[in-house]
Design an enzyme around this catalytic site. Structure first.
Site, PDB file in Angstrom:
ATOM      1  N   LYS A  66       0.795  -1.229   0.000  1.00 24.32           N
ATOM      2  CA  LYS A  66       0.000   0.000   0.000  1.00 24.32           C
ATOM      3  C   LYS A  66       0.836   1.292   0.000  1.00 24.32           C
ATOM      4  O   LYS A  66       0.367   2.332  -0.417  1.00 24.32           O
ATOM      5  CB  LYS A  66      -0.945   0.020   1.202  1.00 24.32           C
ATOM      6  CG  LYS A  66      -2.119  -0.930   1.058  1.00 24.32           C
ATOM      7  CD  LYS A  66      -3.029  -0.783   2.256  1.00 24.32           C
ATOM      8  CE  LYS A  66      -4.291  -1.605   2.072  1.00 24.32           C
ATOM      9  NZ  LYS A  66      -5.352  -1.187   2.983  1.00 24.32           N
ATOM     10  N   ASP A 102     -10.680   4.042   1.276  1.00 30.19           N
ATOM     11  CA  ASP A 102     -11.122   3.669   2.630  1.00 30.19           C
ATOM     12  C   ASP A 102     -11.980   4.766   3.263  1.00 30.19           C
ATOM     13  O   ASP A 102     -12.928   4.468   3.989  1.00 30.19           O
ATOM     14  CB  ASP A 102      -9.911   3.395   3.537  1.00 30.19           C
ATOM     15  CG  ASP A 102      -9.354   1.990   3.341  1.00 30.19           C
ATOM     16  OD1 ASP A 102     -10.069   1.136   2.785  1.00 30.19           O
ATOM     17  OD2 ASP A 102      -8.201   1.757   3.740  1.00 30.19           O
TER      18      ASP A 102
HETATM   19  P1  NAP Z   1      -2.209   0.130  13.452  1.00 31.07           P
HETATM   20  O1  NAP Z   1      -1.679   1.119  12.472  1.00 31.07           O
HETATM   21  O2  NAP Z   1      -1.318  -0.948  13.951  1.00 31.07           O
HETATM   22  O3  NAP Z   1      -2.774   0.979  14.704  1.00 31.07           O
HETATM   23  C1  NAP Z   1      -3.200   0.328  15.856  1.00 31.07           C
HETATM   24  C2  NAP Z   1      -3.899   1.327  16.803  1.00 31.07           C
HETATM   25  O4  NAP Z   1      -4.489   0.563  17.870  1.00 31.07           O
HETATM   26  C3  NAP Z   1      -2.968   2.342  17.445  1.00 31.07           C
HETATM   27  O5  NAP Z   1      -3.675   3.539  17.655  1.00 31.07           O
HETATM   28  C4  NAP Z   1      -2.631   1.655  18.790  1.00 31.07           C
HETATM   29  O6  NAP Z   1      -2.273   2.575  19.812  1.00 31.07           O
HETATM   30  C5  NAP Z   1      -3.975   1.040  19.125  1.00 31.07           C
HETATM   31  N1  NAP Z   1      -3.882  -0.089  20.037  1.00 31.07           N
HETATM   32  C6  NAP Z   1      -3.328  -1.310  19.812  1.00 31.07           C
HETATM   33  N2  NAP Z   1      -3.467  -2.091  20.897  1.00 31.07           N
HETATM   34  C7  NAP Z   1      -4.098  -1.346  21.851  1.00 31.07           C
HETATM   35  C8  NAP Z   1      -4.521  -1.606  23.190  1.00 31.07           C
HETATM   36  N3  NAP Z   1      -4.325  -2.800  23.768  1.00 31.07           N
HETATM   37  N4  NAP Z   1      -5.169  -0.635  23.853  1.00 31.07           N
HETATM   38  C9  NAP Z   1      -5.400   0.576  23.273  1.00 31.07           C
HETATM   39  N5  NAP Z   1      -5.018   0.890  22.002  1.00 31.07           N
HETATM   40  C10 NAP Z   1      -4.371  -0.067  21.299  1.00 31.07           C
HETATM   41  O7  NAP Z   1      -3.482  -0.636  12.867  1.00 31.07           O
HETATM   42  P2  NAP Z   1      -4.485  -0.104  11.724  1.00 31.07           P
HETATM   43  O8  NAP Z   1      -3.941  -0.450  10.390  1.00 31.07           O
HETATM   44  O9  NAP Z   1      -4.821   1.318  12.022  1.00 31.07           O
HETATM   45  O10 NAP Z   1      -5.769  -1.062  11.932  1.00 31.07           O
HETATM   46  C11 NAP Z   1      -6.565  -0.982  13.093  1.00 31.07           C
HETATM   47  C12 NAP Z   1      -7.806  -1.893  12.944  1.00 31.07           C
HETATM   48  O11 NAP Z   1      -8.648  -1.408  11.904  1.00 31.07           O
HETATM   49  C13 NAP Z   1      -7.462  -3.334  12.544  1.00 31.07           C
HETATM   50  O12 NAP Z   1      -8.231  -4.186  13.374  1.00 31.07           O
HETATM   51  C14 NAP Z   1      -7.942  -3.463  11.112  1.00 31.07           C
HETATM   52  O13 NAP Z   1      -8.412  -4.769  10.808  1.00 31.07           O
HETATM   53  C15 NAP Z   1      -9.104  -2.483  11.101  1.00 31.07           C
HETATM   54  N6  NAP Z   1      -9.432  -1.957   9.740  1.00 31.07           N
HETATM   55  C16 NAP Z   1     -10.693  -2.127   9.262  1.00 31.07           C
HETATM   56  C17 NAP Z   1     -11.018  -1.629   8.003  1.00 31.07           C
HETATM   57  C18 NAP Z   1     -12.422  -1.836   7.445  1.00 31.07           C
HETATM   58  O14 NAP Z   1     -12.592  -1.753   6.221  1.00 31.07           O
HETATM   59  N7  NAP Z   1     -13.415  -2.041   8.274  1.00 31.07           N
HETATM   60  C19 NAP Z   1     -10.059  -0.931   7.245  1.00 31.07           C
HETATM   61  C20 NAP Z   1      -8.773  -0.773   7.769  1.00 31.07           C
HETATM   62  C21 NAP Z   1      -8.463  -1.285   9.029  1.00 31.07           C
HETATM   63  P3  NAP Z   1      -0.733   2.980  20.094  1.00 31.07           P
HETATM   64  O15 NAP Z   1      -0.392   4.082  19.116  1.00 31.07           O
HETATM   65  O16 NAP Z   1      -0.713   3.425  21.511  1.00 31.07           O
HETATM   66  O17 NAP Z   1       0.105   1.733  19.852  1.00 31.07           O
END
Ligand code: NAP
Length: 277
Positions: A66, A102
């Protein structure tokens, strides 16, 4: 001529995009194809040469490509630059145009699931400041919404708030309970909720009774956050619709028909979630 589209990734067998676009090709009686292609990072430039030669109308890009495709596209949508990722490619006259759908998926999901959601006049609480939060923030700002961006790591929320134009106030998750009584919408963009995990210390009962709660995590479909919100009688929208709606602009660009997110499409994808890791 049969129009062809694809999703590229490495690995690629987890992608649900072939099911979505395959359903739409059948529903719209289009003699096209949509195939999942495993492209290793080293083979990405060669794949772009195939694109420029006109083999495909375009396609989707998923992990780990990506960000890498930025330097290979001939043109990039400015919002994809802000979001920091390209998920859709469209080939026109031998030139490859990259965009990110998205944020449209997020908007399409709420517009369909909670019409008028953006008319409350109240601020939005966004939980999380990772990659997915960027698309959500771009979406919310495109509707003029004021946002409180709360993250476990406050410094990450501060950095992200500086990168997106407009009224975005950064904070930490512990700020939730004091902000909740004024909020109109809560969006979870963190990975909390996957595998049934839940937030500690968020008191959803402090939200106004007409507040909406949405989660972009869709495995499980009803995350603990959504289950708690429903138990309190709050409105909820799950995250599966974001995945379905983000696919609409690509299909329309490649095959010339704007497809619909129907209950049968949703059911087809829900069936794949039962086997989700
Ligand atoms: P990412 O870049 O790894 O970001 C993870 C986020 O979650 C960060 O803000 C992190 O906080 C927080 N986090 C992780 N563990 C935590 C905990 N135990 N307590 C509190 N906060 C926590 O991941 P991403 O790519 O943004 O994806 C996030 C989610 O969105 C995934 O589950 C993905 O499957 C979903 N998603 C869904 C769609 C859809 O079409 N519905 C599209 C894209 C993504 P810190 O900064 O403090 O580490």
């Amino acid at each position: 001529m049969t129009r062809k589209a694809f999703v590229i990734g490495h690995p690629i067998n987890h992608s649900r995009s072939p099911v979505i676009h395959g359903e739409w090709l059948v529903q719209n009686a289009i003699a096209g194809s949509y195939e999942a292609i495993d492209v290793a990072p080293a083979d990405l430039p060669a794949f772009f040469e195939r694109l420029r030669r006109g083999e495909f109308a375009g396609g989707n890009v998923t992990i780990p490509h990506k960000e890498a495709v930025f330097s290979l596209c001939d043109a990039i949508d400015p919002l994809a630059k802000v979001i920091g990722a390209v998920n859709t490619l469209v080939v026109t006259d031998g030139a490859v145009h990259g965009s990110n759908t998205d944020y449209l998926g997020f908007l399409g999901n709420l517009d369909a699931g909670a019409p008028g959601w953006d008319q409350s006049g109240r601020p939005v609480i966004v939980l999380g400041a990772g990659g997915a939060a960027r698309a959500v923030l771009v979406a919310l700002r495109s509707r003029g919404m004021a946002v409180h961006l709360l993250n476990r790591t406050g410094a990450t929320a501060e950095r992200l708030a500086e990168q997106i134009d407009g009224a975005i106030a950064p904070g930490v998750l512990e700020d939730f309970n004091s902000l909740a009584p004024q909020a109109g919408l809560v969006v979870n963009t963190t990975s909390v909720g996957m595998h049934g995990t839940r937030f500690a210390g968020l008191d959803l009962a402090l939200l106004p009774g007409d507040a909406l709660v949405t989660d972009i995590v869709y495995v499980p479909l009803v995350t603990p956050l959504l289950a708690d919100a429903r138990a309190l009688g709050l409105n909820t929208v799950d995250g599966l619709g974001m995945l379905l709606h983000q696919a609409v602009p690509g299909f329309e660009a490649w095959f010339g028909v704007r497809p619909e997110v129907t209950p049968s499409l949703r059911a087809a994808i829900e069936a794949t979630l039962e086997h989700a890791p």
